[in-house]
Design an enzyme around this catalytic site. Structure first.
Site, PDB file in Angstrom:
ATOM      1  N   ASN A   1       0.875  -1.175   0.000  1.00  0.00           N
ATOM      2  CA  ASN A   1       0.000   0.000   0.000  1.00  0.00           C
ATOM      3  C   ASN A   1       0.913   1.225   0.000  1.00  0.00           C
ATOM      4  O   ASN A   1       1.516   1.545   1.023  1.00  0.00           O
ATOM      5  CB  ASN A   1      -0.889  -0.036   1.257  1.00  0.00           C
ATOM      6  CG  ASN A   1      -1.717   1.229   1.410  1.00  0.00           C
ATOM      7  OD1 ASN A   1      -1.784   2.060   0.504  1.00  0.00           O
ATOM      8  ND2 ASN A   1      -2.358   1.368   2.561  1.00  0.00           N
TER       9      ASN A   1
ATOM     10  N   LYS B   1       0.120   4.261  -0.277  1.00  0.00           N
ATOM     11  CA  LYS B   1      -0.497   5.468   0.319  1.00  0.00           C
ATOM     12  C   LYS B   1      -0.201   6.677  -0.578  1.00  0.00           C
ATOM     13  O   LYS B   1      -0.220   6.543  -1.791  1.00  0.00           O
ATOM     14  CB  LYS B   1      -0.006   5.645   1.761  1.00  0.00           C
ATOM     15  CG  LYS B   1      -0.215   4.351   2.573  1.00  0.00           C
ATOM     16  CD  LYS B   1      -0.028   4.520   4.048  1.00  0.00           C
ATOM     17  CE  LYS B   1      -0.284   3.176   4.738  1.00  0.00           C
ATOM     18  NZ  LYS B   1      -0.236   3.239   6.177  1.00  0.00           N
TER      19      LYS B   1
ATOM     20  N   HIS C   1      -9.649   1.266   4.391  1.00  0.00           N
ATOM     21  CA  HIS C   1      -8.418   1.432   5.173  1.00  0.00           C
ATOM     22  C   HIS C   1      -8.708   2.363   6.355  1.00  0.00           C
ATOM     23  O   HIS C   1      -9.469   3.324   6.235  1.00  0.00           O
ATOM     24  CB  HIS C   1      -7.303   2.004   4.293  1.00  0.00           C
ATOM     25  CG  HIS C   1      -5.971   1.949   4.966  1.00  0.00           C
ATOM     26  ND1 HIS C   1      -5.594   2.865   5.926  1.00  0.00           N
ATOM     27  CD2 HIS C   1      -4.951   1.068   4.864  1.00  0.00           C
ATOM     28  CE1 HIS C   1      -4.388   2.537   6.373  1.00  0.00           C
ATOM     29  NE2 HIS C   1      -3.970   1.453   5.737  1.00  0.00           N
TER      30      HIS C   1
ATOM     31  N   GLU D   1      -7.078   4.665   7.641  1.00  0.00           N
ATOM     32  CA  GLU D   1      -6.777   6.092   7.407  1.00  0.00           C
ATOM     33  C   GLU D   1      -7.958   6.783   6.728  1.00  0.00           C
ATOM     34  O   GLU D   1      -8.200   7.968   6.930  1.00  0.00           O
ATOM     35  CB  GLU D   1      -5.478   6.224   6.591  1.00  0.00           C
ATOM     36  CG  GLU D   1      -4.269   5.952   7.473  1.00  0.00           C
ATOM     37  CD  GLU D   1      -3.029   5.474   6.744  1.00  0.00           C
ATOM     38  OE1 GLU D   1      -2.954   5.607   5.502  1.00  0.00           O
ATOM     39  OE2 GLU D   1      -2.130   4.944   7.422  1.00  0.00           O
TER      40      GLU D   1
ATOM     41  N   GLU E   1      -5.900  -5.051  10.217  1.00  0.00           N
ATOM     42  CA  GLU E   1      -4.856  -4.062  10.490  1.00  0.00           C
ATOM     43  C   GLU E   1      -5.174  -3.314  11.784  1.00  0.00           C
ATOM     44  O   GLU E   1      -5.959  -2.348  11.770  1.00  0.00           O
ATOM     45  CB  GLU E   1      -4.769  -3.039   9.357  1.00  0.00           C
ATOM     46  CG  GLU E   1      -4.426  -3.630   8.007  1.00  0.00           C
ATOM     47  CD  GLU E   1      -3.766  -2.586   7.110  1.00  0.00           C
ATOM     48  OE1 GLU E   1      -2.661  -2.844   6.648  1.00  0.00           O
ATOM     49  OE2 GLU E   1      -4.354  -1.509   6.899  1.00  0.00           O
TER      50      GLU E   1
ATOM     51  N   GLY F   1       2.332   1.808  10.898  1.00  0.00           N
ATOM     52  CA  GLY F   1       3.380   2.824  10.846  1.00  0.00           C
ATOM     53  C   GLY F   1       4.056   3.104  12.174  1.00  0.00           C
ATOM     54  O   GLY F   1       4.765   4.095  12.318  1.00  0.00           O
TER      55      GLY F   1
ATOM     56  N   SER G   1       2.966  -2.538  10.320  1.00  0.00           N
ATOM     57  CA  SER G   1       4.393  -2.686  10.632  1.00  0.00           C
ATOM     58  C   SER G   1       4.991  -4.035  10.219  1.00  0.00           C
ATOM     59  O   SER G   1       5.869  -4.558  10.904  1.00  0.00           O
ATOM     60  CB  SER G   1       4.646  -2.419  12.121  1.00  0.00           C
ATOM     61  OG  SER G   1       4.328  -1.067  12.420  1.00  0.00           O
TER      62      SER G   1
HETATM   63  P1  PGA Z   1       2.626  -0.009   7.626  1.00  0.00           P
HETATM   64  O1  PGA Z   1       1.177   0.292   6.981  1.00  0.00           O
HETATM   65  O2  PGA Z   1       3.115  -1.309   7.024  1.00  0.00           O
HETATM   66  O3  PGA Z   1       3.474   1.173   7.214  1.00  0.00           O
HETATM   67  O4  PGA Z   1       2.441  -0.121   9.087  1.00  0.00           O
HETATM   68  C1  PGA Z   1       0.262  -0.744   6.733  1.00  0.00           C
HETATM   69  C2  PGA Z   1      -1.010  -0.189   6.154  1.00  0.00           C
HETATM   70  O5  PGA Z   1      -1.454   0.888   6.584  1.00  0.00           O
HETATM   71  O6  PGA Z   1      -1.620  -0.805   5.262  1.00  0.00           O
END
Ligand code: PGA
Length: 250
Positions: free
Chosen positions: A10, A12, A93, A95, A164, A170, A209
């Site tokens: 992803n 982003k 997601h 976010e 997730e 992150g 992560s």
């Molecule tokens: P990350 O993000 O691997 O940077 O923790 C995962 C995601 O948000 O899909």
């Protein structure tokens, strides 16, 4: 039989023309692991260029609008993603659930819109730290599933679920293997109850992560059928070892 693993990146809000070379490098290295399905979900505006740069490699979107077309300024329909060369999209997601206040019913409508045009879907669910600490993580994720998973699955386009935990995205923090196992088995149970045998075929990805250093341990957990990877999917150096770890467990 374990399901074939899916490792999806992803990106982003990362990715310019100058990053197409990295996408090409990832696609070319990923071909060395045919036992793993690999995809990159890039910003909508990069999809067409990425898809042209790496024919045959899965390129996806990160969100889709639920309507077929119409007066929705700034939005992208499922047909537009497909037309640009995407074969899948992320929906729900955290976010977006947070910043755009997307509800479960909206996420469900988005997933249905994508599946109906033949676009596969990675549908995200996951709890906040507050909810985990209150001991309500499983209940919360099952409620999200109940409200956001489409009523019909099992067509040509695939539905995958990504668990997730928001607090792991992150941050470098990940749940224990036991916590991941518990959540993935609860999700699997729910999918089987709802969809019978088809529910056993839905790939359940872990996200939050994931890195080269923890991937093998995560992929060894029952009912972890792949990963949704953010930060570590941006470079071939960080991403391909995760694909290689999935291959070990295939
Ligand atoms: P990350 O993000 O691997 O940077 O923790 C995962 C995601 O948000 O899909």
């Amino acid at each position: 039989m374990p399901l074939k693993k899916l490792v999806a990146g992803n990106w982003k809000m990362h990715g310019l023309s100058s990053d197409l070379a990295e996408i090409e490098a990832i696609a070319s290295e990923a071909r060395k692991y045919p036992e793993v399905d690999v995809a990159l979900c890039v910003p909508a505006i990069l999809i067409e260029r990425a898809a042209r740069a790496v024919p045959g490699f899965r390129i996806g979107g990160q969100d889709v609008h639920q309507a077929e077309k119409g007066a929705h300024t700034g939005c992208t329909s499922a047909l537009m993603l497909l037309d640009a060369g995407a074969s899948l999209t992320i929906v729900g997601h955290s976010e977006r659930r947070e910043a755009q206040r997307e509800s479960d019913s909206q996420v469900k409508a988005k997933a249905e819109a994508a599946l109906s045009v033949g676009l596969s879907v990675i549908l995200c669910v996951g709890e906040s730290l507050e909810i985990r600490e209150a001991g309500r993580a499983t209940e919360t994720v099952l409620t999200q599933l109940d409200g956001s998973v489409p009523n019909r699955i099992g067509g040509e386009a695939e539905l995958a679920i990504a668990y997730e935990p928001i607090w792991a995205i992150g941050t470098g923090k990940i749940p224990t293997s036991g916590e991941i196992a518990e959540m993935h088995s609860a999700i699997r149970r729910e999918l089987r109850e709802r969809f019978g045998a088809d529910g056993g075929e839905v790939r359940i990805l872990y996200g939050g992560s994931v890195k080269a250093s923890n991937a093998e341990e995560i992929f060894a957990i029952a009912d972890v059928d792949g990963a949704l990877v953010g930060g570590a999917s941006l470079t071939v150096r960080d991403f391909i070892p995760i694909v290689a770890a999935a291959a070990v467990r295939s």
